[in-house]
Design an enzyme around this catalytic site. Sequence first.
Site, PDB file in Angstrom:
ATOM      1  N   ARG A 101       0.715  -0.842  -0.028  1.00 45.14           N
ATOM      2  CA  ARG A 101      -0.145   0.407  -0.369  1.00 45.14           C
ATOM      3  C   ARG A 101       0.703   1.500   0.121  1.00 45.14           C
ATOM      4  NH1 ARG A 101      -5.571  -0.056   3.246  1.00 45.14           N
ATOM      5  NH2 ARG A 101      -4.371  -1.749   5.063  1.00 45.14           N
ATOM      6  N   LYS A 157     -16.801 -11.382   3.866  1.00 44.62           N
ATOM      7  CA  LYS A 157     -15.591 -12.141   2.878  1.00 44.62           C
ATOM      8  C   LYS A 157     -16.536 -13.368   1.464  1.00 44.62           C
ATOM      9  CE  LYS A 157     -11.953 -12.803   3.291  1.00 44.62           C
ATOM     10  NZ  LYS A 157     -11.569 -12.786   2.555  1.00 44.62           N
TER      11      LYS A 157
HETATM   12  P1  NDP Z   1      -3.183  -9.597   8.091  1.00 46.02           P
HETATM   13  O1  NDP Z   1      -4.325  -7.790   8.699  1.00 46.02           O
HETATM   14  O2  NDP Z   1      -1.818  -9.432   9.012  1.00 46.02           O
HETATM   15  O3  NDP Z   1      -2.887  -9.116   6.522  1.00 46.02           O
HETATM   16  C1  NDP Z   1      -4.429  -8.873   5.296  1.00 46.02           C
HETATM   17  C2  NDP Z   1      -3.662  -8.046   4.472  1.00 46.02           C
HETATM   18  O4  NDP Z   1      -4.489  -7.317   3.610  1.00 46.02           O
HETATM   19  C3  NDP Z   1      -2.298  -7.075   4.527  1.00 46.02           C
HETATM   20  O5  NDP Z   1      -1.184  -7.063   3.858  1.00 46.02           O
HETATM   21  C4  NDP Z   1      -3.123  -6.287   4.093  1.00 46.02           C
HETATM   22  O6  NDP Z   1      -2.182  -4.706   3.362  1.00 46.02           O
HETATM   23  C5  NDP Z   1      -3.823  -6.185   3.124  1.00 46.02           C
HETATM   24  N1  NDP Z   1      -5.232  -5.085   3.568  1.00 46.02           N
HETATM   25  C6  NDP Z   1      -5.616  -5.189   3.998  1.00 46.02           C
HETATM   26  N2  NDP Z   1      -6.958  -4.176   4.247  1.00 46.02           N
HETATM   27  C7  NDP Z   1      -6.547  -3.575   2.861  1.00 46.02           C
HETATM   28  C8  NDP Z   1      -7.078  -2.694   1.321  1.00 46.02           C
HETATM   29  N3  NDP Z   1      -8.188  -1.950   2.466  1.00 46.02           N
HETATM   30  N4  NDP Z   1      -6.680  -2.652   0.992  1.00 46.02           N
HETATM   31  C9  NDP Z   1      -5.031  -3.330   0.573  1.00 46.02           C
HETATM   32  N5  NDP Z   1      -5.080  -3.842   0.867  1.00 46.02           N
HETATM   33  C10 NDP Z   1      -5.641  -4.676   2.338  1.00 46.02           C
HETATM   34  O7  NDP Z   1      -4.671 -10.470   8.114  1.00 46.02           O
HETATM   35  P2  NDP Z   1      -4.533 -12.193   7.910  1.00 46.02           P
HETATM   36  O8  NDP Z   1      -2.867 -11.912   7.392  1.00 46.02           O
HETATM   37  O9  NDP Z   1      -5.307 -13.177   8.800  1.00 46.02           O
HETATM   38  O10 NDP Z   1      -5.555 -12.281   6.233  1.00 46.02           O
HETATM   39  C11 NDP Z   1      -5.399 -12.318   4.919  1.00 46.02           C
HETATM   40  C12 NDP Z   1      -5.856 -12.711   4.462  1.00 46.02           C
HETATM   41  O11 NDP Z   1      -6.067 -13.972   4.945  1.00 46.02           O
HETATM   42  C13 NDP Z   1      -7.384 -11.789   4.315  1.00 46.02           C
HETATM   43  O12 NDP Z   1      -7.965 -11.714   3.466  1.00 46.02           O
HETATM   44  C14 NDP Z   1      -8.785 -12.523   5.845  1.00 46.02           C
HETATM   45  O13 NDP Z   1     -10.308 -11.776   5.392  1.00 46.02           O
HETATM   46  C15 NDP Z   1      -8.396 -14.406   5.144  1.00 46.02           C
HETATM   47  N6  NDP Z   1      -8.418 -15.084   6.479  1.00 46.02           N
HETATM   48  C16 NDP Z   1      -7.280 -14.937   7.427  1.00 46.02           C
HETATM   49  C17 NDP Z   1      -7.940 -15.313   8.861  1.00 46.02           C
HETATM   50  C18 NDP Z   1      -7.086 -15.436   9.768  1.00 46.02           C
HETATM   51  O14 NDP Z   1      -7.821 -16.406  11.107  1.00 46.02           O
HETATM   52  N7  NDP Z   1      -6.783 -14.251  10.173  1.00 46.02           N
HETATM   53  C19 NDP Z   1      -8.980 -16.906   8.797  1.00 46.02           C
HETATM   54  C20 NDP Z   1      -9.902 -16.978   7.527  1.00 46.02           C
HETATM   55  C21 NDP Z   1      -9.697 -15.678   6.008  1.00 46.02           C
HETATM   56  P3  NDP Z   1      -1.346  -4.147   5.030  1.00 46.02           P
HETATM   57  O15 NDP Z   1      -0.036  -4.082   5.274  1.00 46.02           O
HETATM   58  O16 NDP Z   1      -1.115  -2.394   4.536  1.00 46.02           O
HETATM   59  O17 NDP Z   1      -1.825  -3.471   5.636  1.00 46.02           O
END
Ligand code: NDP
Length: 334
Positions: free
Chosen positions: A32, A166
């Site tokens: 970002r 989601k």
């Molecule tokens: P994190 O918050 O650690 O990572 C989220 C990622 O998405 C980061 O790279 C973040 O970027 C990016 N992101 C979030 N919001 C935006 C936005 N508005 N625009 C652009 N980029 C964005 O979460 P997780 O690693 O846990 O989650 C990753 C994926 O896995 C997501 O899709 C989540 O829904 C899914 N998931 C997670 C679970 C869990 O238990 N953790 C369970 C099931 C699904 P930045 O670093 O810039 O913030």
Amino acid sequence: KLILITGGTGFIGNHTVSQFLLNGYRVRATVRNQDSCDRFLSIHWRHRDSLETLIVADITRPGAFDAAVKDVDGIVHMASPFTYKITDNEKDLIVPAINGTKGILQSTVSFAPKVKRVVLTSSFASIADFSKGLRPGHVYEESQWSPLTYQATKDDKRGLAYAGSKKLAEEAAWQFVETSPGVNFSLATINPTMVYGPAFPGSAGLKHLGQSMSEIYALMDASLNEVPPTMLPAFVDVRDVARAHLLAFETDNPQRFLISGGDFDKQKVCDLLRDQIPELKSRVPVGNPGKPSIGEHYEVDCSRARSILGIEFRPFNETFLDMGHAFLEMENAE
Ligand code: NDP
């Protein structure tokens, strides 16, 4: 082969980027901003020659991914807000989840003719009907969908807006590949239960933990006297989730893949950390050792992922002991 990964800077993302790099792929990651880009490149310095980054400041903007998809052979779309700290369900969760997903698929159709597979990080939340509670005896599997609608998600005040975002994003993705002209690729989704396990080395600081990590660190930072309630009784290790993305990218049988490593209970995590990591004994709440804090509950059937992807899941003790030790290392490093 060059793979575009969005959300690579996150908890699951860093492990996933690493999986692809270790398996010989080149990775282009969208980030970002410049700070996040610099941090990300320093974390993966060993693979610097196979890794490139591109800043996409706002994934909701039409055409946001047009440049990012150029020349790539495959895509993993993981960027999506995962937080319960929101003020506006629609703006903070739904719009980035849906528009990010539809946007990257549209950019793929328009500008990435070589792409044969897109892997979308969805969630167990797209499958489960949380309004039915713990549903003892019920078995969740991939044919089921959360009943949350756009309107219900927008209006939600019960903490279900993330789940709705989601579900709506995944639904939009399947609809897109089934109905949009010019789609030349197949879609696979990874639908994990709660993801836990150690942060990718160097990727997280204790002051900025994501949702998953902060829930577990709260059990061991000496801030609690009681074991908090368990909200979702199933977990999967972050390293297995990362591997599932790679396998879903490579399989010739792409589908919706529900993945889970087994039952999760915060009391059980506390028991394990207190028993096995002496430094944590005085910091982790005692609760009722040996007694699960959550009652009888649904089961999660991962046989499709096991048979098609050939994946095996790490057991509970490995995930949470590795996570406990990783937090201690992070404390020492700060
Ligand atoms: P994190 O918050 O650690 O990572 C989220 C990622 O998405 C980061 O790279 C973040 O970027 C990016 N992101 C979030 N919001 C935006 C936005 N508005 N625009 C652009 N980029 C964005 O979460 P997780 O690693 O846990 O989650 C990753 C994926 O896995 C997501 O899709 C989540 O829904 C899914 N998931 C997670 C679970 C869990 O238990 N953790 C369970 C099931 C699904 P930045 O670093 O810039 O913030």
